[in-house]
Design a protein around this motif. Structure first.
Motif, short mmCIF file in Angstrom:
data_model
loop_
_atom_site.label_atom_id
_atom_site.label_comp_id
_atom_site.label_asym_id
_atom_site.label_seq_id
_atom_site.Cartn_x
_atom_site.Cartn_y
_atom_site.Cartn_z
N LEU A 204 0.86 -1.18 0.00
CA LEU A 204 0.00 0.00 0.00
C LEU A 204 0.90 1.23 0.00
O LEU A 204 1.81 1.34 0.81
CB LEU A 204 -0.86 -0.03 1.26
N CYS A 253 -4.50 7.47 6.38
CA CYS A 253 -3.67 8.43 5.68
C CYS A 253 -4.49 9.40 4.84
O CYS A 253 -5.43 9.01 4.16
CB CYS A 253 -2.70 7.69 4.79
N THR B 195 -15.62 -3.26 1.51
CA THR B 195 -15.31 -3.14 0.08
C THR B 195 -14.06 -2.25 -0.03
O THR B 195 -13.52 -1.80 0.99
CB THR B 195 -16.44 -2.45 -0.70
N LEU B 196 -13.66 -1.98 -1.25
CA LEU B 196 -12.52 -1.09 -1.45
C LEU B 196 -12.76 0.28 -0.81
O LEU B 196 -11.81 0.96 -0.44
CB LEU B 196 -12.26 -0.93 -2.96
N ASP B 197 -14.02 0.66 -0.68
CA ASP B 197 -14.34 1.92 0.01
C ASP B 197 -13.74 2.00 1.40
O ASP B 197 -13.31 3.06 1.84
CB ASP B 197 -15.86 2.05 0.16
N ALA B 200 -9.82 2.47 0.87
CA ALA B 200 -9.30 3.67 0.21
C ALA B 200 -10.37 4.68 -0.16
O ALA B 200 -10.12 5.59 -0.93
CB ALA B 200 -8.53 3.26 -1.05
N GLY B 201 -11.56 4.55 0.39
CA GLY B 201 -12.64 5.46 0.02
C GLY B 201 -12.65 6.73 0.84
O GLY B 201 -13.06 7.79 0.37
N GLY B 202 -12.20 6.64 2.09
CA GLY B 202 -12.10 7.84 2.92
C GLY B 202 -10.65 8.12 3.15
O GLY B 202 -9.94 8.47 2.22
N LEU B 203 -10.17 7.98 4.37
CA LEU B 203 -8.74 7.94 4.59
C LEU B 203 -8.26 6.56 4.17
O LEU B 203 -9.03 5.61 4.14
CB LEU B 203 -8.43 8.19 6.07
N LEU B 204 -6.98 6.48 3.86
CA LEU B 204 -6.41 5.18 3.51
C LEU B 204 -6.27 4.36 4.79
O LEU B 204 -5.72 4.85 5.78
CB LEU B 204 -5.04 5.40 2.87
N ASN B 205 -6.79 3.12 4.79
CA ASN B 205 -6.74 2.32 6.01
C ASN B 205 -5.88 1.07 5.82
O ASN B 205 -6.36 0.06 5.33
CB ASN B 205 -8.15 1.92 6.45
N PRO B 206 -4.62 1.15 6.20
CA PRO B 206 -3.73 0.00 5.97
C PRO B 206 -4.16 -1.25 6.72
O PRO B 206 -3.85 -2.36 6.28
CB PRO B 206 -2.37 0.49 6.48
N PHE B 209 -6.12 -3.41 4.48
CA PHE B 209 -5.49 -3.72 3.19
C PHE B 209 -5.06 -5.18 3.20
O PHE B 209 -4.30 -5.61 4.08
CB PHE B 209 -4.28 -2.81 2.99
N ILE B 213 -7.39 -7.82 -2.65
CA ILE B 213 -7.95 -6.59 -2.12
C ILE B 213 -9.49 -6.70 -2.10
O ILE B 213 -10.08 -7.41 -2.92
CB ILE B 213 -7.48 -5.39 -2.97
N LYS B 215 -13.22 -5.87 -2.88
CA LYS B 215 -13.71 -5.45 -4.20
C LYS B 215 -14.94 -4.54 -4.09
O LYS B 215 -15.02 -3.71 -3.21
CB LYS B 215 -14.03 -6.69 -5.04
N ARG B 216 -15.86 -4.70 -5.02
CA ARG B 216 -17.00 -3.80 -5.17
C ARG B 216 -18.17 -4.21 -4.27
O ARG B 216 -18.22 -5.33 -3.79
CB ARG B 216 -17.44 -3.79 -6.64
N PRO B 217 -19.13 -3.31 -4.04
CA PRO B 217 -20.29 -3.65 -3.21
C PRO B 217 -21.04 -4.90 -3.71
O PRO B 217 -21.46 -5.73 -2.90
CB PRO B 217 -21.17 -2.41 -3.30
#
Lengths: 338, 338
Positions: A204, A253, B195-197, B200-206, B209, B213, B215-217
């Protein structure tokens, strides 16, 4: 193949300078190589009145040092009165609209675009451009695509309103750009280069995390082609967005890629790699001058083939910012600035 | 609506215990609430011979403490001889195949699946299950979908080879599961929830991760439905993967979500929320017992409605690991273990 190129009055049509010590650190880094830049208004509190805008402009002019550099100021969109717009008109290049909560410091943004159409109408009549962060609150990979409906609606309903689709990231946005005469767009350096793979495909990488997030390979391809061909309605806008290192290398981040100090050299490398160096002048300045009618201070920036190692960090004024390509060596460098 | 449920012999069919101090920290956290777990072999060096496997198993048994817990050992796939397979057969639950470089410590994995079909043939004849990390090296959101071609090929060419599609993350994988009798799958806790949201949808949340990865809703929806309905070929496999905090909250963050200590309670909450508590026993144990023919030690884990605050970190043996839902309060808790 040319080994050097002299660019006249490079412009960055989408830039975050922040405020305070961070602004003092990053402003000269843009002012050195660009003749002008569109300054985004998403400070805390937002730049949404003329007094705040004028004071912010003064601070930027003080921070830029001796560089020839024009900050093109923007107001943060809100429900302005006709009088406010009339007073602001000559002091701004446009008004920036953020959907509430879409990105950094956008909490004060617009909750429902329909409810502020009377402001668009006045802006249209006064010739004030509208700049838009075009994302819905949907799934992260769909947010820009979903917002295209709003762009189409606005472009159609306000045919004389100049609308800039800021930092576009998808092939679909490139297509919409051609559907309406009054739409134009900016694109960042990173969205010409990276995809989601570079953010989350291996380890990441928070330093490549930005909003809108980088999309699919076919999206990058469409954006890059439009830039390389110097699409007449596409302008360079770095969206260079410094965050303190502590907000990037952390548990949650912040979104933003810092590219200001290396953007011109990296763009030269990119356009050269595709044998399109001749089109860089239009992408980096001429399109923006024509579309916005700006007349930036004379500045000639010569780039040439040669090694340029990007700093691993930019430090000063108590701040540390990590740039894109930190510590990497580029194939093109700036050799002279007049 | 039931307010409690007693689960018999919960099984985690995909688990990373690592080795050394990390293993000593995390093994009891799984052994407490699970009767057994499939232990992934991607150590450095990989567990790819019987001596190493037996020694690793001994270390796990020493680390588990007094808990009733069976580690189901796996070998790291390589070009094994017939004799090696024959000797290993009774000591392993299956062999785990990693495409080279697909995830953490998979550098020694397979470069071309076609070149090792003679091993699949022998495994099929000896009744040794194949477990697969099914991702190509394509664009991060397409890797699993692209790999489905390989699953179809293997399932068709080796109809008696039991193949587990590990940690599936897409609606398409759920569909493929039903196409071939000899395919089964595991799914993690996090892929039923995020989901990916969330990454990486708001702040990046390691800490969310992982690979594959999220995926979609619509992918999450398909996975969740299959789990809630206790799809007979779907098993719980946490893929709980501890990394030291320093490898997660950093500049290039490692992939893996640590869920072992909270998985059972969180699954109970999830199944209860959808009024499917009755199906949790099948998803969490019965399906796996039937599909793999394992007979785990008796253990009854009772979950009940009630507040359970997840630890903000698990520390010990010089290690610090941040779990999923760190510091959050869940609605279900484990009330008794017999």
């Amino acid at each position: 193949m040319a080994d050097s190129l002299t660019l006249r009055a490079p412009l960055d049509m989408h830039l975050h300078l922040r405020d305070g010590e961070m602004m003092e650190l990053v402003t000269p880094l843009t002012a050195e190589t660009f003749s002008g830049a569109v300054i985004m208004p998403n400070l805390v509190p937002p730049v949404d009145n003329l007094k705040r805008l004028q004071e912010y402009r003064e601070r930027i002019l003080a921070a830029k040092g001796d560089h020839k550099f024009d900050p093109y100021m923007t107001l943060f969109f809100r429900d302005y009165t006709e009088q406010e717009l009339a007073e602001a008109r000559d002091q701004i290049i446009g008004i920036k609209l953020y959907p509430a909560g879409a990105t950094t410091n956008s909490e004060a943004g617009v909750k429902a675009i329909d409810s502020v159409e009377h402001v668009f109408k006045m802006m249209e009549e006064m010739g004030i451009p509208l700049m838009v962060h075009g994302e819905t609150h949907g799934f992260v990979m769909d947010r820009e695509r979903e917002f295209l409906t709003s762009y189409r609606h606005l472009a159609e309903k306000f045919p004389k309103l100049q609308i800039t689709m800021e930092h576009i990231t998808t092939a679909d946005a490139v297509s919409v750009l051609d559907e309406f005469e009054n739409l134009r767009a900016t694109v960042t350096l990173q969205h010409l280069i990276i995809t989601l793979d570079d953010v989350a495909g291996g380890l990441l990488n928070p330093h490549l995390f930005c909003k809108p997030i980088a999309k699919r390979p076919e999206d990058r391809e469409a954006l890059l082609n439009a830039a390389l061909e110097a699409h007449p309605k596409l302008m360079f806008g770095s969206d260079s967005a410094p965050h303190p290192r502590s907000k990037k290398e952390c548990c949650g981040c912040a979104a933003g890629v810092f590219t200001a100090p290396l953007a011109v050299a990296r763009l030269a490398q990119l356009f050269d790699q595709h044998s399109k160096l001749d089109n860089l002048q239009a992408f980096l300045s001429d399109n923006a001058q024509r579309l916005y009618g700006v007349n930036p201070p004379a500045k000639e920036v010569t780039v040439e083939r040669g090694a340029f190692t990007v700093a691993s960090a930019y430090e000063g004024h108590g701040q540390t910012v990590i740039p894109m390509h930190a510590g990497e060596t580029l194939d093109w460098k700036i050799s002279q600035i007049d």
